[in-house]
Design a protein around this motif. Sequence first.
Motif, short mmCIF file in Angstrom:
data_model
loop_
_atom_site.label_atom_id
_atom_site.label_comp_id
_atom_site.label_asym_id
_atom_site.label_seq_id
_atom_site.Cartn_x
_atom_site.Cartn_y
_atom_site.Cartn_z
N MET A 1 1.07 -0.90 0.06
CA MET A 1 -0.17 0.12 -0.07
C MET A 1 1.06 0.96 0.26
SD MET A 1 -2.95 1.48 2.66
CE MET A 1 -2.43 0.45 4.06
N GLN A 2 0.65 1.86 -0.86
CA GLN A 2 1.43 3.31 -1.04
C GLN A 2 0.38 4.49 -0.52
OE1 GLN A 2 3.81 4.04 -2.46
NE2 GLN A 2 4.59 2.36 -2.56
N LEU A 3 1.09 5.08 0.84
CA LEU A 3 0.97 6.17 1.67
C LEU A 3 1.34 7.46 1.35
CD1 LEU A 3 -0.15 5.22 4.89
CD2 LEU A 3 -2.10 5.36 2.75
N THR A 4 1.19 8.66 1.72
CA THR A 4 2.14 9.74 1.92
C THR A 4 1.83 9.96 2.88
OG1 THR A 4 1.36 10.79 -0.61
CG2 THR A 4 1.55 11.88 1.25
N VAL A 5 3.01 10.36 3.63
CA VAL A 5 3.57 10.60 4.70
C VAL A 5 4.30 11.67 5.04
CG1 VAL A 5 4.22 9.21 6.99
CG2 VAL A 5 3.04 8.23 5.43
N ASN A 6 3.68 12.89 6.16
CA ASN A 6 4.56 14.35 6.06
C ASN A 6 5.12 14.94 4.92
OD1 ASN A 6 3.45 14.08 8.81
ND2 ASN A 6 6.02 12.95 9.51
N GLY A 7 4.88 14.25 3.46
CA GLY A 7 4.79 14.82 2.77
C GLY A 7 5.46 13.80 1.31
#
Length: 68
Positions: free
Chosen positions: A1-7
Amino acid sequence: MQLTVNGEQRSLEAGLTQLDQVVEALGHHPKLVVVEFNGLILTPDLWAEQQVNDGDSLEIVTIVGGGS
């Protein structure tokens, strides 16, 4: 799964489906962070109910103590 975490783009294992699991997998202690999920600040009591999907965005801010 791909997430954006703190940019930044982060890859996490697909079995992590709830926000509380994701926060823990990222190495954060739930009592020491504030989490913004897709633009909304969620209190920790809602994390176990919040479904996390591919492409979601998290901002995680660590609480730092201090003072004089």
